[in-house]
Design a protein around this motif. Structure first.
Motif, short mmCIF file in Angstrom:
data_model
loop_
_atom_site.label_atom_id
_atom_site.label_comp_id
_atom_site.label_asym_id
_atom_site.label_seq_id
_atom_site.Cartn_x
_atom_site.Cartn_y
_atom_site.Cartn_z
N ARG A 160 0.84 -1.20 0.00
CA ARG A 160 0.00 0.00 0.00
C ARG A 160 0.87 1.25 0.00
NH1 ARG A 160 -2.50 -3.00 4.12
NH2 ARG A 160 -1.80 -1.49 5.69
N TYR A 161 1.95 1.21 0.77
CA TYR A 161 2.85 2.35 0.84
C TYR A 161 3.49 2.62 -0.52
CZ TYR A 161 7.01 5.06 2.12
OH TYR A 161 7.99 6.01 2.19
N GLY A 162 3.99 1.57 -1.17
CA GLY A 162 4.62 1.73 -2.48
C GLY A 162 3.66 2.21 -3.53
N ALA A 163 2.42 1.70 -3.50
CA ALA A 163 1.41 2.13 -4.48
C ALA A 163 1.07 3.60 -4.29
CB ALA A 163 0.17 1.27 -4.33
N GLN A 164 0.90 4.01 -3.04
CA GLN A 164 0.59 5.42 -2.77
C GLN A 164 1.74 6.32 -3.19
OE1 GLN A 164 1.03 6.95 1.23
NE2 GLN A 164 -1.01 7.86 1.16
N LYS A 165 2.94 5.89 -2.93
CA LYS A 165 4.12 6.70 -3.25
C LYS A 165 4.25 6.91 -4.75
CE LYS A 165 8.85 7.00 -1.49
NZ LYS A 165 9.89 6.25 -0.75
N SER A 166 4.09 5.83 -5.50
CA SER A 166 4.19 5.94 -6.96
C SER A 166 3.08 6.82 -7.51
CB SER A 166 4.13 4.55 -7.60
OG SER A 166 2.85 3.97 -7.43
N MET A 167 1.88 6.69 -6.95
CA MET A 167 0.76 7.49 -7.41
C MET A 167 0.99 8.97 -7.16
SD MET A 167 -2.36 7.79 -8.65
CE MET A 167 -3.42 6.38 -8.49
N LEU A 168 1.40 9.33 -5.95
CA LEU A 168 1.59 10.74 -5.60
C LEU A 168 2.65 11.40 -6.49
CD1 LEU A 168 1.48 10.63 -1.69
CD2 LEU A 168 -0.27 11.53 -3.23
N ILE A 169 3.76 10.71 -6.68
CA ILE A 169 4.87 11.32 -7.43
C ILE A 169 4.56 11.38 -8.92
CG2 ILE A 169 7.29 11.03 -8.09
CD1 ILE A 169 7.80 9.90 -5.30
N THR A 170 4.05 10.29 -9.49
CA THR A 170 3.81 10.29 -10.94
C THR A 170 2.62 11.14 -11.33
OG1 THR A 170 2.53 8.23 -10.76
CG2 THR A 170 4.86 8.03 -11.24
N VAL A 171 1.59 11.19 -10.48
CA VAL A 171 0.45 12.06 -10.79
C VAL A 171 0.85 13.52 -10.68
CG1 VAL A 171 -1.82 12.79 -9.96
CG2 VAL A 171 -1.33 10.38 -10.25
N PHE A 172 1.71 13.85 -9.72
CA PHE A 172 2.23 15.22 -9.65
C PHE A 172 2.93 15.59 -10.95
CE2 PHE A 172 6.40 17.30 -9.08
CZ PHE A 172 5.97 18.61 -8.87
N GLY A 173 3.75 14.67 -11.45
CA GLY A 173 4.43 14.93 -12.72
C GLY A 173 3.45 15.02 -13.87
N GLY A 174 2.41 14.18 -13.85
CA GLY A 174 1.42 14.21 -14.92
C GLY A 174 0.67 15.54 -14.95
N LEU A 175 0.31 16.06 -13.79
CA LEU A 175 -0.38 17.35 -13.75
C LEU A 175 0.54 18.47 -14.23
CD1 LEU A 175 -2.32 17.04 -10.36
CD2 LEU A 175 -3.27 17.03 -12.67
N SER A 176 1.81 18.37 -13.88
CA SER A 176 2.78 19.37 -14.38
C SER A 176 2.87 19.30 -15.90
CB SER A 176 4.16 19.11 -13.76
OG SER A 176 4.11 19.18 -12.35
N MET A 177 2.91 18.08 -16.42
CA MET A 177 2.96 17.90 -17.86
C MET A 177 1.73 18.48 -18.54
SD MET A 177 3.38 14.37 -20.05
CE MET A 177 1.66 13.94 -19.96
N LEU A 178 0.57 18.32 -17.91
CA LEU A 178 -0.66 18.90 -18.47
C LEU A 178 -0.54 20.41 -18.59
CD1 LEU A 178 -3.58 18.60 -19.43
CD2 LEU A 178 -4.29 18.73 -17.03
N GLY A 179 0.06 21.05 -17.59
CA GLY A 179 0.29 22.49 -17.69
C GLY A 179 1.18 22.84 -18.87
N GLY A 180 2.23 22.05 -19.09
CA GLY A 180 3.09 22.27 -20.25
C GLY A 180 2.35 22.08 -21.56
N ILE A 181 1.47 21.08 -21.61
CA ILE A 181 0.68 20.83 -22.83
C ILE A 181 -0.21 22.03 -23.14
CG2 ILE A 181 -1.15 19.39 -23.80
CD1 ILE A 181 0.05 17.04 -22.22
N VAL A 182 -0.86 22.56 -22.11
CA VAL A 182 -1.74 23.71 -22.31
C VAL A 182 -0.94 24.91 -22.81
CG1 VAL A 182 -3.25 25.35 -21.14
CG2 VAL A 182 -3.42 22.92 -20.63
N LEU A 183 0.25 25.12 -22.26
CA LEU A 183 1.09 26.24 -22.71
C LEU A 183 1.51 26.05 -24.17
CD1 LEU A 183 3.39 26.92 -19.62
CD2 LEU A 183 1.46 28.28 -20.41
N LEU A 184 1.87 24.83 -24.53
CA LEU A 184 2.28 24.57 -25.91
C LEU A 184 1.11 24.81 -26.87
CD1 LEU A 184 4.44 21.34 -25.45
CD2 LEU A 184 5.26 23.60 -26.11
N GLU A 185 -0.09 24.39 -26.48
CA GLU A 185 -1.26 24.61 -27.34
C GLU A 185 -1.54 26.09 -27.50
OE1 GLU A 185 -5.26 25.26 -28.70
OE2 GLU A 185 -4.46 25.82 -26.73
#
Length: 812
Positions: A160-185
């Motif tokens: 459970r700890y490993g799943a939560q950790k991977s989710m928090l870090i990768t989703v943070f990166g995914g949301l950051s990437m979404l911001g970059g996508i919006v800027l590029l568009e």
């Protein structure tokens, strides 16, 4: 929808049927049914090699939300095809391996294979989508499905700890990437990657170029476990071994590498792009290899080795971006970096996949992965030992395996930085080969540790949880296939040169291969006495020395307290954020509705006033206002004084009466303004409200001393004045800044003709705004049902309590 789209979505379409197969056909392992999906997909995508080898691409589009620029455009070129073949090919071997690894009678295979297929489909969507919003949706689906896979054994706290950790870090990166996508568009007016590459000059000239680049890299670095975001990957090893072999050798962690490779043509003009990728990649290479040596769990060693190898490929992609600053592909000294990145990406999938499966076999047959308890397994597990030797030596970069070839190309690329006269590569770039050499030494050390501590030395079988023996043939076939590929690609690497490597490299350099230029890929062992060969000899020498003296210098790992490590900081941040959240919640969750209304009113007023100031709407005109009659002044004064007097009431009864005066006064205003319908509605509502208030407050306790303190009243008064002023200014602004005509004129013209009725209010509520009225009725109905249910439960609970007390008395 094309066949290509169906191929991408096939794992997602097949996933819902897996639980039914698991329940209906319990005598057959569910994995056999799942194996069909990646096998068919691998065969299907394999057919595209001929197209991409000739420089062709395949593009199919399904219109989805064209008005928003979002369409499902599947785009297959050399780069996308390479990843698609890795996803499906390794996926088929992992599924076959899982059939023998996971017991069909003990494991919930219906869940496992659903998660695995979701992940497979998501990865295919990431690498074969041209539209970045669609790619982002698949990107986040990989985070969700990997969370489910890592936490598959959810009864274990570490899972459970490993799943939560991977989710928090990768989703943070995914949301950051979404911001970059919006800027590029916003720069190019399109979410298409091809359009962004074509308009690269426009993006470079934009003031949002650097923010967009950093946000995109955050998404790539978190997904590919680059320092300091790498800490999620070792904890993800709590997943079943088939998951580890799939996620961390060929799929999830490679998604970030794919993103960097795909977006290089967009950001390659910036020196910041090169230095960020090279710096983080090179340090990740060192940090992963350095920390892998201290691990005692075989999976832990492989986890940090994966971090290290991902850093190696990332640094190669960064150095390869320098190739875009040459006019063509001829004599392009940094072209070797990108070729090495693609080649090592393939090699890493083969030797790391085989090693993960080997570790799973050791764990499955001995009951432990701790190298301190293992040893001497070579005599009882000779096939597994052979797989371990081949995979480990390939990872160490020794001949005659494929890892040696790509590692030599990596070292060659690092030594070429002195030949560049841009981006300070010829000066600061001196650090790159030094760090690469040190990291490679530690890579050699942990590669030796894997098979020597596990299979060699004195056996201690009596201390193992299980009596060790060789694994069943079905569990050996998948890692054996990968081990054979390690050897074959080492001896005849050019089988991949023009089929997979060259098309992928050309997809990264679209501007360099225009006009008929072609990338030449020629892979072979002997290049003569070169700097990289001398570095390899030095790596083996220093690595051997460190390996045999490992007990003397292992103490350096104990010098840093846990709380100062990245994992310690992550854990501390979680604890601190939880405490801060609870403290913040306790401050505003007071249990008083008036407190919540204060927050709502202050936020609403603040946002409206800031918006009016931001858009310069404080320009009022009172020229068109009607004259105010004397009796309206009197009625207005009565309403204002009644509302103001409520603040000073120490009893609820006069406060309710004054509140009724305000309501009835508003009803009289409606009468004066010629709105009898609204006046009647207001009178009915006000009468019912006053009656309900009197009924409810009769049963409530008297106002406490806390509620009559002056500070409490002043706070309410300030909020009330703020809301009143805001609404007043908003009303004046609305009257003075009309940009479009009122909709009331439309109602006047069409009430009778369209609705055949003369009562405008009724027609608007029933016909023109019929759905609004319907939903309001539904809301009231749901609220009524909720209140009725609460009353019913309370009555039932009281009855049950009474019966229990009566029974207790009877027993006495």
């Amino acid at each position: 929808m094309s066949v290509l789209h169906l191929a991408i979505l096939l794992p997602l379409l097949a996933a819902p049927f897996i639980p039914f197969l698991f329940r209906a056909l319990k005598r057959i392992h569910t994995g056999w049914f799942v194996l069909i999906v990646p096998t068919l997909l691998f065969v299907y995508f394999f057919r595209y090699i001929g197209i991409t080898s000739d420089g062709g691409v395949v593009m199919e589009t399904v219109r989805w939300m064209p008005s928003l620029g979002i369409n499902f455009t599947a785009y297959v070129d050399g780069l996308g095809l390479l990843f698609a073949l890795l996803i499906t090919g390794i996926g088929a071997l992992v599924v076959l391996y899982s059939i023998y690894y996971l017991n069909k009678d003990k494991e919930s295979l219906g869940h496992f294979y659903v998660y695995l297929l979701l992940f497979m489909g998501a990865m295919l969507g990431v690498v074969l989508s041209d539209n970045m919003i669609v790619m982002y949706m698949f990107w986040e689906l990989t985070s969700i499905s990997s969370f489910l896979l890592i936490g598959y054994w959810y009864e274990k706290e570490r899972s459970r700890y490993g799943a939560q950790k991977s989710m928090l870090i990768t989703v943070f990166g995914g949301l950051s990437m979404l911001g970059g996508i919006v800027l590029l568009e916003s720069m190019v007016g399109s979410f298409s990657i091809r359009e962004m590459v074509a308009n690269q000059a426009v993006i470079v000239d934009s003031p949002f170029f650097i923010p967009a680049m950093i946000l995109i890299l955050l998404g790539a670095f978190t997904k590919s476990a680059q320092f300091p975001f790498h800490i999620w990957l070792p904890d993800a090893m709590e997943a079943p071994t088939p998951v580890s072999a799939y996620l961390h050798s060929a799929t999830m962690v490679k998604a970030g590498l794919y993103l960097v490779a795909r977006m290089s043509p967009v950001f390659q003009e910036s020196s910041l792009w090169l230095w960020i990728i090279v710096s983080f990649g090179t340090f990740t290479l060192f940090w992963g290899s350095f920390n892998a040596v201290k691990q005692t769990d075989l999976k832990g060693i492989l986890a940090y080795s994966t971090v290290s190898q991902l850093g190696l490929i990332m640094s190669l992609l960064g150095l390869g971006a320098s190739a875009l600053h040459y006019d063509g592909v001829d004599d392009n000294i940094f072209m070797v970096a990108t070729i090495a990145a693609i080649f090592h990406l393939i090699n890493h999938a083969t030797f790391k996949g085989s090693l993960f499966m080997m570790v799973g076999i050791v764990d499955h047959e001995t009951g432990t992965r701790d190298i301190r308890k293992l040893g001497g397994l070579m005599t009882v597990m000779p096939i597994t030992f052979t797989i371990a030797v081949i995979g480990s030596l390939s990872m160490a970069g020794l001949p005659p395996f494929n890892g040696f070839l790509s590692k030599e190309m990596f070292l060659k690329a690092t030594t070429k930085v002195f030949s560049a006269d841009f981006f300070a590569l010829d000066t600061i770039g001196l650090v790159i080969p030094v760090v690469a050499f040190i990291a490679s030494v530690f890579t050699f050390v942990y590669s030796l540790l894997i098979f020597t501590r596990t299979f060699m030395g004195k056996p201690h079988f009596e201390k193992l949880p299980k009596q060790p023996h060789e694994a069943p043939i079905g569990m050996l076939i998948p890692p054996a296939i990968l081990a054979v590929l390690v050897v074959v690609l080492g001896f005849i690497p050019n089988v991949l040169s023009n089929t997979l490597i060259r098309p992928a490299v050309e997809a990264i350099y679209p501007s360099l291969v225009e006009g008929g230029q072609a990338v030449e890929v020629d892979l072979y062992f002997w290049h003569g006495i070169t700097p990289e060969l001398l570095m390899t000899i030095g790596i083996v020498a220093f690595g051997t020395l460190l390996f045999f003296t490992i007990n003397r210098w292992m103490g350096i790992y104990n010098r840093i307290p846990y709380r100062l490590t990245l994992n310690g900081m992550y854990d501390g941040t979680l604890v601190w954020s939880n405490k801060a959240a609870y403290r913040f919640k306790d401050n505003y969750m007071t249990g008083f509705i008036r407190s919540y209304l204060i927050y709502i009113f202050v936020f609403m007023s603040g946002m409206l006033l800031i918006s009016m100031w931001w858009f310069d709407l404080f320009n009022f005109s009172f020229g068109e206002m009607a004259e105010i009659a004397p009796y309206e002044y009197v009625l207005g004064a009565v309403v204002i004084l009644s509302a103001f007097a409520i603040l000073f009431m120490r009893s609820r009864l006069p406060a309710i009466i004054l509140l009724g005066v305000v309501g009835y006064g508003v009803a009289l205003f409606f009468v004066f303004f010629g709105a009898p319908d609204l006046a009647l509605t207001q009178l009915v509502i006000e009468t019912v409200s006053v009656a309900l208030f009197l009924l409810v407050f009769y049963h409530m306790p008297d106002i406490s001393k806390k509620e009559v303190r002056m500070r409490f009243k002043v706070g309410n008064a300030i909020v009330s004045v703020l809301v009143g002023v805001t609404v007043m200014l908003l009303s004046f602004m609305t009257l003075s800044n009309k940009s479009i005509s009122s909709i009331s004129e439309y109602y006047k013209e069409n009430v009778y003709e369209l609705a055949a009725w003369k009562n405008m209010v009724n027609v608007v509520l029933v016909d023109f705004r019929g759905f609004d009225t319907l939903f309001e009725i539904i809301v009231l109905a749901v609220a009524g049902l909720g209140i009725y249910t609460m009353i019913k439960f309370r009555t039932t609970a009281q009855r049950t309590k009474g019966e229990g007390e009566h029974g207790h008395e009877a027993k006495k």
